[in-house]
Enzyme design. Structure first.
Site, PDB file in Angstrom:
ATOM      1  N   GLU A 199      31.042  31.813  83.446  1.00 49.73           N
ATOM      2  CA  GLU A 199      31.935  32.781  82.795  1.00 49.73           C
ATOM      3  C   GLU A 199      31.448  32.953  81.364  1.00 49.73           C
ATOM      4  OE1 GLU A 199      33.676  34.467  80.487  1.00 49.73           O
ATOM      5  OE2 GLU A 199      35.444  33.163  80.397  1.00 49.73           O
TER       6      GLU A 199
ATOM      7  N   GLY B 202      27.456  26.907  81.227  1.00 52.11           N
ATOM      8  CA  GLY B 202      28.369  27.152  80.102  1.00 52.11           C
ATOM      9  C   GLY B 202      29.750  26.619  80.439  1.00 52.11           C
TER      10      GLY B 202
ATOM     11  N   HIS C  84      38.316  28.323  72.762  1.00 52.83           N
ATOM     12  CA  HIS C  84      38.302  27.575  74.035  1.00 52.83           C
ATOM     13  C   HIS C  84      39.731  27.278  74.479  1.00 52.83           C
ATOM     14  CE1 HIS C  84      34.056  26.875  74.861  1.00 52.83           C
ATOM     15  NE2 HIS C  84      33.885  26.756  73.551  1.00 52.83           N
TER      16      HIS C  84
ATOM     17  N   ARG D 275      43.281  34.447  83.706  1.00 54.51           N
ATOM     18  CA  ARG D 275      41.855  34.121  83.772  1.00 54.51           C
ATOM     19  C   ARG D 275      41.639  32.850  84.588  1.00 54.51           C
ATOM     20  NH1 ARG D 275      37.225  31.590  80.905  1.00 54.51           N
ATOM     21  NH2 ARG D 275      38.573  29.834  80.465  1.00 54.51           N
TER      22      ARG D 275
ATOM     23  N   GLU E  14      27.672  38.932  75.414  1.00 50.15           N
ATOM     24  CA  GLU E  14      27.369  37.568  75.885  1.00 50.15           C
ATOM     25  C   GLU E  14      26.227  37.584  76.915  1.00 50.15           C
ATOM     26  OE1 GLU E  14      30.289  34.507  76.490  1.00 50.15           O
ATOM     27  OE2 GLU E  14      31.840  35.903  75.873  1.00 50.15           O
TER      28      GLU E  14
HETATM   29  C1  SAM Z   1      33.200  32.034  77.507  1.00 48.84           C
HETATM   30  S1  SAM Z   1      32.889  30.319  77.350  1.00 48.84           S
HETATM   31  C2  SAM Z   1      33.497  29.728  78.908  1.00 48.84           C
HETATM   32  C3  SAM Z   1      33.712  28.243  78.948  1.00 48.84           C
HETATM   33  C4  SAM Z   1      34.218  27.729  80.298  1.00 48.84           C
HETATM   34  N1  SAM Z   1      33.262  28.067  81.343  1.00 48.84           N
HETATM   35  C5  SAM Z   1      35.554  28.357  80.641  1.00 48.84           C
HETATM   36  O1  SAM Z   1      35.521  29.317  81.417  1.00 48.84           O
HETATM   37  O2  SAM Z   1      36.558  27.933  80.094  1.00 48.84           O
HETATM   38  C6  SAM Z   1      31.126  30.264  77.568  1.00 48.84           C
HETATM   39  C7  SAM Z   1      30.515  28.904  77.342  1.00 48.84           C
HETATM   40  O3  SAM Z   1      29.112  29.019  77.540  1.00 48.84           O
HETATM   41  C8  SAM Z   1      28.436  28.296  76.525  1.00 48.84           C
HETATM   42  N2  SAM Z   1      27.105  28.907  76.379  1.00 48.84           N
HETATM   43  C9  SAM Z   1      26.825  30.153  75.933  1.00 48.84           C
HETATM   44  N3  SAM Z   1      25.486  30.372  75.974  1.00 48.84           N
HETATM   45  C10 SAM Z   1      24.934  29.225  76.454  1.00 48.84           C
HETATM   46  C11 SAM Z   1      23.596  28.833  76.731  1.00 48.84           C
HETATM   47  N4  SAM Z   1      22.571  29.668  76.541  1.00 48.84           N
HETATM   48  N5  SAM Z   1      23.388  27.595  77.196  1.00 48.84           N
HETATM   49  C12 SAM Z   1      24.417  26.738  77.407  1.00 48.84           C
HETATM   50  N6  SAM Z   1      25.703  27.050  77.175  1.00 48.84           N
HETATM   51  C13 SAM Z   1      25.962  28.291  76.708  1.00 48.84           C
HETATM   52  C14 SAM Z   1      29.321  28.438  75.300  1.00 48.84           C
HETATM   53  O4  SAM Z   1      29.091  27.420  74.356  1.00 48.84           O
HETATM   54  C15 SAM Z   1      30.709  28.350  75.935  1.00 48.84           C
HETATM   55  O5  SAM Z   1      31.145  27.024  76.025  1.00 48.84           O
END
Ligand code: SAM
Length: 288
Positions: free
Chosen positions: A121, A56, A25, A34, A130
């Site tokens: 994202e 997310g 993170h 990004r 993902e």
């Molecule tokens: C790639 S990170 C991006 C975090 C933030 N949006 C950023 O761009 O900095 C994806 C986020 O989605 C969350 N996530 C993934 N699958 C999820 C789900 N099914 N429900 C809720 N959160 C989810 C992960 O825990 C993570 O925090």
């Protein structure tokens, strides 16, 4: 921990809710390219009347930014560790009254109202590892007002045929590998071709079979493909690849094929969205 594992969510019970280490993170929020491109996407889409949702939200960086412009923000996150960090960041932002932080699963979350802008994202190369496509499908079916904007809005998946030396110091190990800075590059043997395109404001299939035709630029043994994606974040804002997000990725073919310069061949790709690169099948098929 390798960089690859660092970038790959851990799915403890295969339920689509992957968690990332906190260090990733931190890497994501400090990736200037990004963050600035996604902020540009928000700038182009969010006004003072916008109801915005981030699926997310991780640390909350984009939900907080959107709240500085929007009427209301819903931020959804399931991972308990990063959820608590988002909560603190939102409190410290002074925008707490505008942001409703929801602990839940983005694949089934319900919101008190439909939204004008849906941001998520959960990108990975070709959307394979993902749940971006599955999460956007849920949003399209349940969360969007008519005419709502999705960020990102489009994804184009590209491939090049190549030869990768999977042998290191006499040890052979054909495996998929992200081209992080410093990783040995493959020998590129074709032009880049579009394999498939997805508009994220409509439902997309969970499983994909795509075909693309290539013409060889050089003779030799093709044993792998190099994958890349162009992400349209919003009109005129496009993301390609950084070490943090969607680095170009080499995947071995099921079977290597010797080809001559100018020869034409099809690449068939079979994979699942929120599957794994390991289980994705890339194979060459000669023209009939
Ligand atoms: C790639 S990170 C991006 C975090 C933030 N949006 C950023 O761009 O900095 C994806 C986020 O989605 C969350 N996530 C993934 N699958 C999820 C789900 N099914 N429900 C809720 N959160 C989810 C992960 O825990 C993570 O925090």
């Amino acid at each position: 921990m390798t960089r690859l594992i660092h970038h790959t969510p851990v799915y403890e019970d295969n339920d689509g809710k992957g968690n990332f280490p906190l260090s990733y993170h931190l890497e994501m929020i400090s990736d200037y390219e990004r963050v600035s491109l996604f902020k540009q996407g928000i700038d182009q889409s969010v006004t003072k009347d916008t109801v915005f949702c981030e699926l997310g939200c991780g640390t909350g960086i984009f939900s907080i930014y959107a709240a500085s412009k929007a009427k209301k923000v819903y931020a959804v996150e399931h991972d308990s560790k990063i959820f608590e960090i988002a909560k603190k960041n939102i409190s410290a932002s002074g925008l707490k009254d505008k942001i409703q932080l929801i602990r839940g699963d983005c694949l089934e979350v319900e919101l008190p109202e439909k939204v004008d802008v849906l941001f998520s994202e959960m990108l990975s190369i070709w959307m394979i590892e993902e749940p971006q496509i599955l999460v956007m499908n849920h949003a399209v079916n349940q969360l969007l007002k008519p005419g709502a904007v999705t960020i990102p809005s489009k994804i184009i998946n590209l491939a090049e045929l190549c030869h990768t030396d999977f042998t290191f110091d006499g040890i052979r190990l054909p495996t998929s590998i992200a081209q992080f800075t410093g990783i040995k590059a493959p020998r590129i043997m074709s032009e880049s071709r579009v394999c498939n395109r997805f508009s994220l404001n409509k439902e997309n299939p969970a499983e994909v079979r795509s075909f693309a035709e290539f013409q060889l630029l050089t003779s030799g043994v093709v044993n792998s493909v190099r994958l890349s994606s162009i992400v349209t974040i919003s009109e005129n804002v496009h993301f390609y690849a950084t070490d943090t997000l969607m680095p170009l990725t080499i995947v071995p073919l099921i079977e290597e094929v010797r080809l001559k310069e100018a020869e034409r061949i099809f690449l068939q790709a079979d994979y699942k969205h929120r599957g794994s690169l390991e289980n994705a099948i890339f194979k060459l098929k000669r023209r009939k």
